[in-house]
Motif scaffolding. Structure first.
Motif, PDB file in Angstrom:
ATOM      1  N   SER A 186       0.837  -1.199   0.000  1.00  0.00           N
ATOM      2  CA  SER A 186       0.000   0.000   0.000  1.00  0.00           C
ATOM      3  C   SER A 186       0.872   1.248   0.000  1.00  0.00           C
TER       4      SER A 186
ATOM      5  N   ASP B 122      -0.080   4.128   0.437  1.00  0.00           N
ATOM      6  CA  ASP B 122      -0.501   5.018   1.534  1.00  0.00           C
ATOM      7  C   ASP B 122       0.335   4.788   2.785  1.00  0.00           C
TER       8      ASP B 122
ATOM      9  N   ARG C 214       3.617   6.465   2.351  1.00  0.00           N
ATOM     10  CA  ARG C 214       3.517   7.921   2.524  1.00  0.00           C
ATOM     11  C   ARG C 214       3.362   8.290   3.990  1.00  0.00           C
ATOM     12  N   LEU C 215       2.457   7.578   4.654  1.00  0.00           N
ATOM     13  CA  LEU C 215       2.170   7.935   6.046  1.00  0.00           C
ATOM     14  C   LEU C 215       3.389   7.729   6.943  1.00  0.00           C
TER      15      LEU C 215
END
Lengths: 360, 122
Positions: free
Chosen positions: A63, A65, A68-69
């Motif tokens: 993922s 995301d 990024r997180l």
């Protein structure tokens, strides 16, 4: 379908294009980079400042995301972070540059986290790297499986960032302590050289490499002549100085890829990869000559000499085991001792060759 | 699983990120919100194709990510959808499919209501 394609993010080191040379979204890479405070160049690679001494954390998660997180949320931690979106690439990446900690997702399409964990723990080169599983799988069965496969910790998604940071720091501490322990266990306290355990590991590796790639390899066993006399005449501190002096000389005289070790007592071993028997005998004899020139502070009137047995092969050493190499080097050392000491006796492992190197 | 009617948005006000005031997260939340139409389209496309494997993975990833972006309600809906897909038998009945569709409607509605900035709320 993977909405975000297969963007591989390397943070904070670099950000790369997808495998087919395009970004999943034309602007995405730039936007990700901008969100991390950088700019992507024409090759899709972004370089930002990084401190090579910071521990490396590898994030493996399909993922984007999560990449990024965590990139944003862990940016103030004292770590370097590198990321993969494919489980199947993990083992190779870990072997290339072993991370201090791996953050590993379980549910990945090409190779799931359990398989990755199993492969990491089955490989001697990677099995000590702490792995924190990051997973949306919350069942206790999955957690038990992960721990049984060797995971250090298990964090469920969506993760609490304070908790994740704390667990990451704990895993980094564990890695640091394990490395310290391993180093201490492998280092000789008096000389700082590798000890017998270290020698055994490295020697087995080098024999296997030589066999696999048909590369030259040599080994020298070095023993200080009449060492007991030094101890008995001048005391143990003088004996310790001699041992430390020989160790320094071995380190100074050997090449960067050689592996000097203290074998025990007044005996040393020198592993010489990529070195045939003639060169090994030459290198060892150079050390013998250099030692004979040393003037010792506590006993300047008495020089110290060494005897050595070397053994080597120019290409493939066939099925000769590490133990057989060692036995031959030992025989040569005793031949040097019997022959009057202050000598190097060398054997070429090519059949029928055994030469007496020049005596001092 | 073909349908003539696509899942529609849930009515009501916009959904604001819990991290709307966090300077470290402003850029990321905006990116997440900007990309939401693509995610929604991908979910609907998977539903139209009957690709439950892809749908489950998309729901799984949303479940894992939404909390991190400050949208736990979207993550919870995605988690419910993932669990329902995982519980589907080889031959899902009409009631199961209808239930799944309602969950997709709910998830899509929530996805479409996320806001990057409190100022977007009107």
């Amino acid at each position: 379908m993977n909405l975000l394609g297969c963007v591989r993010v390397f943070w904070p080191i670099r950000l790369m294009k997808t495998d087919d040379g395009k970004y999943a979204d034309g602007s995405r890479a730039e936007r990700i980079a901008a969100s991390m405070g950088g700019v992507v160049d024409s090759e899709g690679i972004r370089t930002v400042s990084s401190n090579e001494t910071k521990p490396l954390v590898l994030l493996v998660d399909d993922s984007i995301d999560v990449h990024r997180l965590l990139s944003a949320r862990l940016r103030h931690e004292q770590i370097r972070m590198t990321s993969l979106t494919k489980g199947s690439e993990t083992l190779e990446a870990v072997k290339k540059e072993p991370p201090a900690v791996i953050l590993l997702d379980l549910d990945m399409p090409d190779m799931d986290g359990f398989e990755v964990l199993r492969a990491l723990k089955d490989d001697a080169l990677t099995n000590n790297v702490p792995v924190i599983v990051l997973s949306g799988l919350t069942g206790s069965e999955d957690k038990v499986t992960a721990f049984e496969l060797g995971a250090t910790d298990y964090v469920t998604k969506p993760f609490d960032l304070a908790e994740l940071r704390a667990r990451l720091r704990a895993a980094l501490r564990l890695d640091h302590l394990l490395k310290l322990l391993a180093e201490r266990a492998d280092v000789d306290g008096l000389t700082g050289l590798g000890n017998r355990a270290h020698f055994n590991k490295r020697w087995a590796e080098k024999v296997a490499e030589s066999k696999r790639y048909s590369q030259p390899l040599s080994l020298a066993i070095v023993d200080i002549d009449f060492f007991k006399r030094v101890n008995d005449t001048y005391g143990h501190p003088a004996g310790d100085e001699v041992i430390q002096g020989v160790a320094r000389l071995l380190q100074r005289e050997c090449r960067s890829h050689d592996v000097p070790c203290r074998f025990g007592g007044e005996e040393f071993a020198l592993i010489m990869p990529h070195t045939g028997p003639k060169d090994a005998a030459m290198v060892t004899d150079r050390m013998r000559q250099a030692l004979a020139q040393v003037v010792w502070q506590r006993h300047p009137e008495n020089p110290v000499n060494l005897s050595a047995g070397t053994v080597g092969c120019d290409a493939s050493c066939g099925e000769v085991t590490p133990e057989e190499w060692l036995e031959q080097a030992d025989r040569n050392l005793y031949a040097a001792k019997r022959g009057g000491r202050n000598k190097v006796v060398s054997t070429d492992l090519a059949p029928g060759t055994c030469q007496l190197a020049k005596a001092g | 699983m073909e349908s003539s009617r696509g899942p529609g948005p849930v009515g009501g006000g916009g959904l604001r990120s819990e991290f709307a005031g966090d300077p470290e997260m402003i850029g990321l939340v905006k990116m997440f919100v900007d990309e939401m139409p693509q995610r929604v389209e991908a979910i609907l496309e998977s539903w139209r194709r009957g690709a439950t494997g892809d749908l489950r993975r998309q729901a799984h990833q949303l479940k894992g990510a939404c909390g991190g972006y400050g949208f736990p309600a979207v993550g919870a809906a995605a988690g419910s959808l993932e669990a329902s897909i995982a519980g589907l038998g080889q031959r899902a009945g009409i009631d199961e499919l209808r239930g799944l569709r309602e969950q997709i409607d709910e998830l899509v509605g929530l996805c479409q209501s996320v806001l990057a900035d409190p100022a977007d709320e009107n």
